[in-house]
Design a protein around this motif. Structure first.
Motif, PDB file in Angstrom:
ATOM      1  N   LEU A  11       4.700   5.802   5.014  1.00  0.00           N
ATOM      2  CA  LEU A  11       4.664   6.213   6.411  1.00  0.00           C
ATOM      3  C   LEU A  11       4.029   7.599   6.502  1.00  0.00           C
ATOM      4  O   LEU A  11       4.449   8.521   5.788  1.00  0.00           O
ATOM      5  CB  LEU A  11       6.077   6.240   6.984  1.00  0.00           C
ATOM      6  CG  LEU A  11       6.254   6.804   8.401  1.00  0.00           C
ATOM      7  CD1 LEU A  11       5.515   5.936   9.418  1.00  0.00           C
ATOM      8  CD2 LEU A  11       7.726   6.918   8.745  1.00  0.00           C
ATOM      9  N   VAL A  12       3.053   7.742   7.365  1.00  0.00           N
ATOM     10  CA  VAL A  12       2.370   9.017   7.526  1.00  0.00           C
ATOM     11  C   VAL A  12       2.084   9.237   9.010  1.00  0.00           C
ATOM     12  O   VAL A  12       1.884   8.271   9.762  1.00  0.00           O
ATOM     13  CB  VAL A  12       1.070   9.052   6.684  1.00  0.00           C
ATOM     14  CG1 VAL A  12       0.081   7.991   7.141  1.00  0.00           C
ATOM     15  CG2 VAL A  12       0.433  10.427   6.678  1.00  0.00           C
ATOM     16  N   SER A  17      -2.838  12.009   5.450  1.00  0.00           N
ATOM     17  CA  SER A  17      -3.618  11.429   4.357  1.00  0.00           C
ATOM     18  C   SER A  17      -2.716  10.648   3.411  1.00  0.00           C
ATOM     19  O   SER A  17      -1.523  10.950   3.281  1.00  0.00           O
ATOM     20  CB  SER A  17      -4.316  12.537   3.564  1.00  0.00           C
ATOM     21  OG  SER A  17      -5.183  13.284   4.377  1.00  0.00           O
ATOM     22  N   LEU A  18      -3.306   9.678   2.761  1.00  0.00           N
ATOM     23  CA  LEU A  18      -2.647   8.927   1.692  1.00  0.00           C
ATOM     24  C   LEU A  18      -3.703   8.528   0.676  1.00  0.00           C
ATOM     25  O   LEU A  18      -4.883   8.369   1.038  1.00  0.00           O
ATOM     26  CB  LEU A  18      -1.995   7.638   2.228  1.00  0.00           C
ATOM     27  CG  LEU A  18      -0.651   7.706   2.934  1.00  0.00           C
ATOM     28  CD1 LEU A  18      -0.285   6.321   3.465  1.00  0.00           C
ATOM     29  CD2 LEU A  18       0.442   8.231   2.025  1.00  0.00           C
ATOM     30  N   GLN A  82      -8.837   6.815  -1.103  1.00  0.00           N
ATOM     31  CA  GLN A  82      -8.385   8.053  -0.481  1.00  0.00           C
ATOM     32  C   GLN A  82      -8.584   7.901   1.019  1.00  0.00           C
ATOM     33  O   GLN A  82      -9.703   7.658   1.479  1.00  0.00           O
ATOM     34  CB  GLN A  82      -9.181   9.243  -1.018  1.00  0.00           C
ATOM     35  CG  GLN A  82      -8.831  10.572  -0.363  1.00  0.00           C
ATOM     36  CD  GLN A  82      -7.462  11.081  -0.746  1.00  0.00           C
ATOM     37  OE1 GLN A  82      -7.062  11.024  -1.902  1.00  0.00           O
ATOM     38  NE2 GLN A  82      -6.708  11.561   0.224  1.00  0.00           N
ATOM     39  N   MET A  83      -7.505   8.056   1.783  1.00  0.00           N
ATOM     40  CA  MET A  83      -7.565   7.879   3.235  1.00  0.00           C
ATOM     41  C   MET A  83      -7.179   9.185   3.913  1.00  0.00           C
ATOM     42  O   MET A  83      -6.102   9.721   3.648  1.00  0.00           O
ATOM     43  CB  MET A  83      -6.622   6.754   3.675  1.00  0.00           C
ATOM     44  CG  MET A  83      -6.867   5.437   2.946  1.00  0.00           C
ATOM     45  SD  MET A  83      -5.839   4.100   3.564  1.00  0.00           S
ATOM     46  CE  MET A  83      -4.232   4.675   3.042  1.00  0.00           C
ATOM     47  N   MET A  84      -8.061   9.667   4.772  1.00  0.00           N
ATOM     48  CA  MET A  84      -7.820  10.927   5.487  1.00  0.00           C
ATOM     49  C   MET A  84      -7.932  10.679   6.986  1.00  0.00           C
ATOM     50  O   MET A  84      -8.468   9.658   7.427  1.00  0.00           O
ATOM     51  CB  MET A  84      -8.826  11.982   5.031  1.00  0.00           C
ATOM     52  CG  MET A  84      -8.780  12.261   3.537  1.00  0.00           C
ATOM     53  SD  MET A  84     -10.044  13.437   3.020  1.00  0.00           S
ATOM     54  CE  MET A  84      -9.493  14.911   3.857  1.00  0.00           C
ATOM     55  N   VAL A 110       0.846   0.469   4.687  1.00  0.00           N
ATOM     56  CA  VAL A 110       0.502   1.785   5.227  1.00  0.00           C
ATOM     57  C   VAL A 110       0.857   1.773   6.714  1.00  0.00           C
ATOM     58  O   VAL A 110       0.373   0.921   7.465  1.00  0.00           O
ATOM     59  CB  VAL A 110      -0.989   2.102   5.037  1.00  0.00           C
ATOM     60  CG1 VAL A 110      -1.372   3.380   5.784  1.00  0.00           C
ATOM     61  CG2 VAL A 110      -1.317   2.222   3.555  1.00  0.00           C
ATOM     62  N   THR A 111       1.711   2.704   7.118  1.00  0.00           N
ATOM     63  CA  THR A 111       2.115   2.814   8.520  1.00  0.00           C
ATOM     64  C   THR A 111       1.777   4.211   9.013  1.00  0.00           C
ATOM     65  O   THR A 111       2.226   5.202   8.422  1.00  0.00           O
ATOM     66  CB  THR A 111       3.613   2.544   8.690  1.00  0.00           C
ATOM     67  OG1 THR A 111       3.922   1.243   8.174  1.00  0.00           O
ATOM     68  CG2 THR A 111       4.013   2.608  10.157  1.00  0.00           C
TER      69      THR A 111
END
Length: 114
Positions: A11-12, A17-18, A82-84, A110-111
């Protein structure tokens, strides 16, 4: 036994970023093009990014270009995403995929939510 094991989801908050990882085993990872796919609730699974065996060719769908980076470490048989600047519309289960032998991982959630 072929395995693709994703990790790194969670959760972000929006704008966060994740980094996702996918560890491969049981097949010659370094020889194959690899992809990240995602499936949001109620939607079809879609490819997000692809990377050729030697990382020479990389492609992204328009909605993630400039925000996501796909990479791989063939020595570690590992694929990364890499997710930003994450957005609520990035919420989905993310899967790694080896298209030629058609191997799939189990997915990682991914939430993106405040």
């Amino acid at each position: 036994q072929v395995q693709l094991v994703e990790s790194g989801g969670g959760l972000v908050e929006p704008g966060g970023s994740l980094e996702l990882s996918c560890v491969a085993s049981g097949f010659p990872f370094s020889k194959f093009l690899m992809e990240w796919h995602r499936q949001a609730p109620g939607k079809q699974r879609e490819v997000v990014a692809s990377i050729s065996s030697a990382s020479g060719t990389i492609n992204y769908i328009p909605s993630v270009k400039g925000r996501f980076t796909v990479s791989r470490d063939n020595a570690k048989s590992t694929l990364y995403l890499q997710m930003m600047s994450l957005k609520s519309e990035d919420t989905a289960v993310y899967y790694c995929h080896a298209p030629t032998p058609n191997f799939w991982g189990q997915g990682t959630q991914v939430t993106v939510s405040s």
